[in-house]
Design a protein around this motif. Structure first.
Motif, PDB file in Angstrom:
ATOM      1  N   LEU A 255      -7.762  -6.313  -5.176  1.00 27.23           N
ATOM      2  CA  LEU A 255      -6.404  -6.849  -5.095  1.00 27.23           C
ATOM      3  C   LEU A 255      -5.676  -6.302  -3.871  1.00 27.23           C
ATOM      4  CD1 LEU A 255      -5.591  -6.795  -8.906  1.00 27.23           C
ATOM      5  CD2 LEU A 255      -5.977  -8.821  -7.484  1.00 27.23           C
ATOM      6  N   THR A 256      -5.966  -5.050  -3.512  1.00 29.31           N
ATOM      7  CA  THR A 256      -5.388  -4.472  -2.293  1.00 29.31           C
ATOM      8  C   THR A 256      -5.906  -5.218  -1.065  1.00 29.31           C
ATOM      9  OG1 THR A 256      -5.185  -2.328  -3.378  1.00 29.31           O
ATOM     10  CG2 THR A 256      -5.103  -2.327  -0.969  1.00 29.31           C
ATOM     11  N   ASP A 257      -7.214  -5.516  -1.050  1.00 30.03           N
ATOM     12  CA  ASP A 257      -7.777  -6.300   0.063  1.00 30.03           C
ATOM     13  C   ASP A 257      -7.145  -7.692   0.126  1.00 30.03           C
ATOM     14  OD1 ASP A 257      -9.427  -4.294   0.985  1.00 30.03           O
ATOM     15  OD2 ASP A 257     -11.193  -4.992  -0.111  1.00 30.03           O
ATOM     16  N   ALA A 258      -6.935  -8.300  -1.040  1.00 27.99           N
ATOM     17  CA  ALA A 258      -6.329  -9.644  -1.084  1.00 27.99           C
ATOM     18  C   ALA A 258      -4.932  -9.614  -0.472  1.00 27.99           C
ATOM     19  CB  ALA A 258      -6.273 -10.162  -2.516  1.00 27.99           C
ATOM     20  N   ILE A 259      -4.163  -8.580  -0.818  1.00 30.47           N
ATOM     21  CA  ILE A 259      -2.800  -8.455  -0.272  1.00 30.47           C
ATOM     22  C   ILE A 259      -2.859  -8.217   1.232  1.00 30.47           C
ATOM     23  CG2 ILE A 259      -0.735  -6.973  -0.253  1.00 30.47           C
ATOM     24  CD1 ILE A 259      -1.356  -6.565  -3.344  1.00 30.47           C
ATOM     25  N   TRP A 260      -3.785  -7.367   1.654  1.00 33.03           N
ATOM     26  CA  TRP A 260      -3.912  -7.037   3.074  1.00 33.03           C
ATOM     27  C   TRP A 260      -4.307  -8.263   3.886  1.00 33.03           C
ATOM     28  CZ3 TRP A 260      -7.915  -6.710   6.718  1.00 33.03           C
ATOM     29  CH2 TRP A 260      -7.587  -6.024   7.887  1.00 33.03           C
ATOM     30  N   LEU A 261      -5.191  -9.095   3.326  1.00 35.79           N
ATOM     31  CA  LEU A 261      -5.670 -10.293   4.046  1.00 35.79           C
ATOM     32  C   LEU A 261      -4.644 -11.423   4.036  1.00 35.79           C
ATOM     33  CD1 LEU A 261      -9.381 -10.295   2.910  1.00 35.79           C
ATOM     34  CD2 LEU A 261      -8.586 -10.182   5.277  1.00 35.79           C
TER      35      LEU A 261
END
Length: 198
Positions: A187-193
């Motif tokens: 979910l952190t990667d999703a937000i970052w992307l």
């Protein structure tokens, strides 16, 4: 497939035989209307062409796309199904058939259609191949097959590490099966992307 080229070849063949040139005029006009986003007009002309025996995979596929764009998913499903009968290797018709079924909550059948796209395409770096895994994963998510969804979202990420939505759904799937640490990472990667999408 190579529908448009085949249609024009067939048109030339029929014209040489003194065949149905009027039907091809409707088909041509329908294609122009589609390209200028006059989808209702395009549907009318594709229907007239079909009535005049212009029975090609691409005629049904294109009319199906018009219905899909207009959110008329039942009609789209009928046309994509007819297109597939005329060309069983038509991965785009299977793809939009699957998407149409998802909009009607027919997830199990949609999974079969996306699987067919993956089997037919097999071109690892093509967008439709990656998107078929993503949408199949989403359909699995909707029927609570979270592990199956994780497998598909992982394949999407393997093929395109910047596919933010896949991280989001994989993270949500992980949280549903109790893998909270893995969920936070995804979910952190999703937000970052996708900082502006979420």
């Amino acid at each position: 497939g190579n529908g448009m080229e085949q249609d024009y070849s067939k048109a030339i063949e029929l014209e040489e035989m003194g065949g149905n040139t009027f039907g091809f005029t409707y088909l041509s006009r329908a294609n122009v209307k589609y390209h200028i986003e006059n989808y209702i007009g395009a549907i009318e002309d594709y229907s007239k062409a079909i009535e005049l025996d212009i029975i090609f995979n691409s005629t049904f596929y294109n009319r199906g796309l018009c219905y899909y764009i207009l959110n008329k998913y039942e009609n789209a499903i009928l046309d994509f199904t007819k297109a597939i009968k005329l060309d069983p290797a038509d991965e785009l018709s299977y793809y939009y058939l699957g998407l149409s079924k998802c909009y009607l909550n027919e997830y199990i059948n949609a999974i079969l259609d996306f699987t067919k796209v993956i089997e037919l395409n097999g071109v690892i770096d093509s967008a439709i191949y990656v998107d078929a895994y993503y949408h199949r994963g989403r359909a699995k998510f909707e029927i609570k097959d979270f592990q199956g969804g994780i497998t598909d979202f992982s394949k999407v990420i393997e093929l395109d590490e910047n596919y933010g939505e896949a991280y989001g759904y994989r993270g949500e799937s992980k949280s549903r099966i109790g893998d909270f640490k893995g969920a936070i990472v995804d979910l952190t990667d999703a937000i970052w992307l996708n900082p502006n999408k979420l």
